[in-house]
Design a protein around this motif. Structure first.
Motif, PDB file in Angstrom:
ATOM      1  N   GLU A 107     -11.670  -9.409  44.876  1.00  0.00           N
ATOM      2  CA  GLU A 107     -10.357  -9.005  44.373  1.00  0.00           C
ATOM      3  C   GLU A 107      -9.489 -10.234  44.111  1.00  0.00           C
ATOM      4  OE1 GLU A 107      -9.371  -9.900  48.536  1.00  0.00           O
ATOM      5  OE2 GLU A 107     -11.088  -8.912  47.643  1.00  0.00           O
ATOM      6  N   LYS A 108      -8.627 -10.129  43.131  1.00  0.00           N
ATOM      7  CA  LYS A 108      -7.694 -11.208  42.825  1.00  0.00           C
ATOM      8  C   LYS A 108      -6.322 -10.767  43.315  1.00  0.00           C
ATOM      9  CE  LYS A 108     -10.172 -13.084  38.920  1.00  0.00           C
ATOM     10  NZ  LYS A 108     -10.154 -13.461  37.524  1.00  0.00           N
ATOM     11  N   GLY A 109      -6.002 -11.164  44.512  1.00  0.00           N
ATOM     12  CA  GLY A 109      -4.715 -10.803  45.096  1.00  0.00           C
ATOM     13  C   GLY A 109      -3.995 -12.032  45.615  1.00  0.00           C
ATOM     14  N   PHE A 110      -3.154 -11.797  46.580  1.00  0.00           N
ATOM     15  CA  PHE A 110      -2.311 -12.838  47.168  1.00  0.00           C
ATOM     16  C   PHE A 110      -3.138 -13.976  47.774  1.00  0.00           C
ATOM     17  CE2 PHE A 110       0.910 -14.040  50.551  1.00  0.00           C
ATOM     18  CZ  PHE A 110       1.741 -14.695  49.659  1.00  0.00           C
ATOM     19  N   ILE A 111      -4.220 -13.641  48.457  1.00  0.00           N
ATOM     20  CA  ILE A 111      -5.079 -14.662  49.073  1.00  0.00           C
ATOM     21  C   ILE A 111      -5.727 -15.508  47.974  1.00  0.00           C
ATOM     22  CG2 ILE A 111      -7.121 -15.071  50.509  1.00  0.00           C
ATOM     23  CD1 ILE A 111      -4.841 -13.985  52.145  1.00  0.00           C
ATOM     24  N   TRP A 112      -6.250 -14.857  46.977  1.00  0.00           N
ATOM     25  CA  TRP A 112      -6.895 -15.547  45.855  1.00  0.00           C
ATOM     26  C   TRP A 112      -5.918 -16.516  45.194  1.00  0.00           C
ATOM     27  CZ3 TRP A 112      -6.721 -15.839  40.468  1.00  0.00           C
ATOM     28  CH2 TRP A 112      -7.909 -16.230  39.839  1.00  0.00           C
ATOM     29  N   GLU A 113      -4.697 -16.048  44.933  1.00  0.00           N
ATOM     30  CA  GLU A 113      -3.671 -16.892  44.318  1.00  0.00           C
ATOM     31  C   GLU A 113      -3.320 -18.069  45.220  1.00  0.00           C
ATOM     32  OE1 GLU A 113      -0.384 -14.313  43.447  1.00  0.00           O
ATOM     33  OE2 GLU A 113      -1.569 -13.123  42.052  1.00  0.00           O
ATOM     34  N   SER A 114      -3.278 -17.848  46.517  1.00  0.00           N
ATOM     35  CA  SER A 114      -2.963 -18.925  47.464  1.00  0.00           C
ATOM     36  C   SER A 114      -4.052 -19.989  47.472  1.00  0.00           C
ATOM     37  CB  SER A 114      -2.773 -18.358  48.871  1.00  0.00           C
ATOM     38  OG  SER A 114      -1.682 -17.476  48.908  1.00  0.00           O
ATOM     39  N   ILE A 115      -5.297 -19.560  47.376  1.00  0.00           N
ATOM     40  CA  ILE A 115      -6.406 -20.517  47.327  1.00  0.00           C
ATOM     41  C   ILE A 115      -6.328 -21.347  46.046  1.00  0.00           C
ATOM     42  CG2 ILE A 115      -8.919 -20.783  47.175  1.00  0.00           C
ATOM     43  CD1 ILE A 115      -9.127 -18.235  48.945  1.00  0.00           C
ATOM     44  N   ILE A 116      -6.065 -20.693  44.926  1.00  0.00           N
ATOM     45  CA  ILE A 116      -5.924 -21.404  43.648  1.00  0.00           C
ATOM     46  C   ILE A 116      -4.795 -22.427  43.748  1.00  0.00           C
ATOM     47  CG2 ILE A 116      -5.263 -21.154  41.211  1.00  0.00           C
ATOM     48  CD1 ILE A 116      -8.063 -20.141  41.693  1.00  0.00           C
ATOM     49  N   GLU A 117      -3.665 -22.003  44.277  1.00  0.00           N
ATOM     50  CA  GLU A 117      -2.513 -22.900  44.436  1.00  0.00           C
ATOM     51  C   GLU A 117      -2.875 -24.091  45.331  1.00  0.00           C
ATOM     52  OE1 GLU A 117       1.932 -22.752  46.417  1.00  0.00           O
ATOM     53  OE2 GLU A 117       1.029 -20.889  45.735  1.00  0.00           O
ATOM     54  N   ALA A 118      -3.563 -23.822  46.429  1.00  0.00           N
ATOM     55  CA  ALA A 118      -3.948 -24.881  47.372  1.00  0.00           C
ATOM     56  C   ALA A 118      -4.890 -25.884  46.708  1.00  0.00           C
ATOM     57  CB  ALA A 118      -4.612 -24.266  48.609  1.00  0.00           C
ATOM     58  N   LEU A 119      -5.868 -25.376  45.992  1.00  0.00           N
ATOM     59  CA  LEU A 119      -6.815 -26.267  45.309  1.00  0.00           C
ATOM     60  C   LEU A 119      -6.105 -27.116  44.247  1.00  0.00           C
ATOM     61  CD1 LEU A 119      -9.872 -23.877  45.008  1.00  0.00           C
ATOM     62  CD2 LEU A 119      -9.738 -25.961  46.396  1.00  0.00           C
ATOM     63  N   GLY A 120      -5.158 -26.519  43.559  1.00  0.00           N
ATOM     64  CA  GLY A 120      -4.380 -27.271  42.572  1.00  0.00           C
ATOM     65  C   GLY A 120      -3.551 -28.362  43.228  1.00  0.00           C
ATOM     66  N   TYR A 121      -2.998 -28.063  44.371  1.00  0.00           N
ATOM     67  CA  TYR A 121      -2.190 -29.044  45.094  1.00  0.00           C
ATOM     68  C   TYR A 121      -3.043 -30.200  45.599  1.00  0.00           C
ATOM     69  CZ  TYR A 121       1.182 -31.022  48.334  1.00  0.00           C
ATOM     70  OH  TYR A 121       2.014 -31.879  48.998  1.00  0.00           O
ATOM     71  N   ILE A 122      -4.233 -29.878  46.097  1.00  0.00           N
ATOM     72  CA  ILE A 122      -5.129 -30.919  46.593  1.00  0.00           C
ATOM     73  C   ILE A 122      -5.540 -31.837  45.442  1.00  0.00           C
ATOM     74  CG2 ILE A 122      -7.409 -31.393  47.589  1.00  0.00           C
ATOM     75  CD1 ILE A 122      -7.046 -28.807  49.248  1.00  0.00           C
ATOM     76  N   GLY A 123      -5.807 -31.231  44.266  1.00  0.00           N
ATOM     77  CA  GLY A 123      -6.116 -32.014  43.085  1.00  0.00           C
ATOM     78  C   GLY A 123      -7.522 -32.609  43.053  1.00  0.00           C
ATOM     79  N   SER A 124      -8.436 -32.051  43.802  1.00  0.00           N
ATOM     80  CA  SER A 124      -9.803 -32.561  43.815  1.00  0.00           C
ATOM     81  C   SER A 124     -10.534 -32.144  42.542  1.00  0.00           C
ATOM     82  CB  SER A 124     -10.540 -32.004  45.031  1.00  0.00           C
ATOM     83  OG  SER A 124     -11.911 -32.275  44.947  1.00  0.00           O
ATOM     84  N   GLU A 125     -11.335 -33.049  42.016  1.00  0.00           N
ATOM     85  CA  GLU A 125     -12.129 -32.717  40.824  1.00  0.00           C
ATOM     86  C   GLU A 125     -13.166 -31.652  41.131  1.00  0.00           C
ATOM     87  OE1 GLU A 125     -13.550 -35.904  38.427  1.00  0.00           O
ATOM     88  OE2 GLU A 125     -11.702 -37.043  38.689  1.00  0.00           O
ATOM     89  N   LYS A 126     -13.560 -31.528  42.384  1.00  0.00           N
ATOM     90  CA  LYS A 126     -14.528 -30.487  42.775  1.00  0.00           C
ATOM     91  C   LYS A 126     -13.954 -29.098  42.480  1.00  0.00           C
ATOM     92  CE  LYS A 126     -17.123 -32.756  46.374  1.00  0.00           C
ATOM     93  NZ  LYS A 126     -17.684 -32.636  47.694  1.00  0.00           N
ATOM     94  N   ALA A 127     -12.644 -28.975  42.570  1.00  0.00           N
ATOM     95  CA  ALA A 127     -11.992 -27.683  42.331  1.00  0.00           C
ATOM     96  C   ALA A 127     -12.017 -27.301  40.850  1.00  0.00           C
ATOM     97  CB  ALA A 127     -10.559 -27.725  42.835  1.00  0.00           C
ATOM     98  N   ILE A 128     -12.245 -28.260  39.988  1.00  0.00           N
ATOM     99  CA  ILE A 128     -12.253 -28.013  38.555  1.00  0.00           C
ATOM    100  C   ILE A 128     -13.621 -27.575  38.069  1.00  0.00           C
ATOM    101  CG2 ILE A 128     -11.850 -29.048  36.272  1.00  0.00           C
ATOM    102  CD1 ILE A 128      -9.935 -30.994  37.716  1.00  0.00           C
ATOM    103  N   GLY A 129     -14.658 -27.979  38.801  1.00  0.00           N
ATOM    104  CA  GLY A 129     -16.064 -27.751  38.453  1.00  0.00           C
ATOM    105  C   GLY A 129     -16.364 -26.533  37.615  1.00  0.00           C
ATOM    106  N   PRO A 130     -17.645 -26.385  37.244  1.00  0.00           N
ATOM    107  CA  PRO A 130     -18.063 -25.314  36.328  1.00  0.00           C
ATOM    108  C   PRO A 130     -17.852 -23.929  36.873  1.00  0.00           C
ATOM    109  CG  PRO A 130     -19.989 -26.493  37.174  1.00  0.00           C
ATOM    110  CD  PRO A 130     -18.756 -27.168  37.707  1.00  0.00           C
TER     111      PRO A 130
END
Length: 168
Positions: free
Chosen positions: A145-168
């Motif tokens: 499901e794409k809910g609040f937790i999913w959005e928080s993970i996306i936000e966290a990964l964006g904040y960290i800025g790791s290239e691994k988060a961009i992967g395929p």
């Protein structure tokens, strides 16, 4: 202002015995702002207070103090039945930010309360470790499901800025 004289700190510590929980909360806040090492033990003792509000204030202010000596006591609180206490504890551990806090915070990613899980996600961001990035990516992939937790993970990964988060 900041309270940093030893006499002031000792006076505040004595005031923690006051029967009025509102007074205890104010004193706990002052001790947290003091940044004094002497405030750790009195705040740890307040983790056993009868008042939930006092406990939460003690947890929050142990995080504000930021001394790793409080971690062991906070780890006990992270297992509390009360979701607010667990959430505040996760945030306090995140504020302390020592290596020993990572695993207990990671375990809260599976907490039964969504707000505790979100706090854990947001606290893990500050560590900026590859292992945390991989863990968050795995959590993201495991979610249907794409809910609040999913959005928080996306936000966290964006904040960290790791290239691994961009992967395929």
């Amino acid at each position: 202002g900041y309270i940093n004289s030893e006499k002031s700190i000792l006076s505040l510590i004595k005031t923690l015995e006051c029967k009025d929980y509102k007074v205890r909360i104010k004193v706990i806040g002052a001790l947290g702002r003091s940044k004094s090492y002497k405030a750790i033990e009195p705040l740890v003792e307040r983790l056993r207070d009868q008042s939930k509000k006092v406990k939460i204030s003690a947890i929050r202010n142990l995080g504000i103090l930021g001394f790793s000596e409080a971690v062991k006591s906070l780890l006990y609180m992270i297992e509390d039945e009360d979701r607010e206490i667990r959430r505040e504890t996760v945030e306090a551990l995140g504020s302390i930010g020592s290596e020993e806090t990572i695993d207990p915070i990671v375990k809260r990613l599976k907490d039964r309360d969504e707000n505790v899980r979100v706090s854990a996600i947001l606290c893990l961001v500050q560590f900026r470790l590859n292992s945390v990035v991989e863990l968050l990516i795995k959590e993201l992939r495991d979610r249907n499901e794409k809910g609040f937790i999913w959005e928080s993970i996306i936000e966290a990964l964006g904040y960290i800025g790791s290239e691994k988060a961009i992967g395929p």
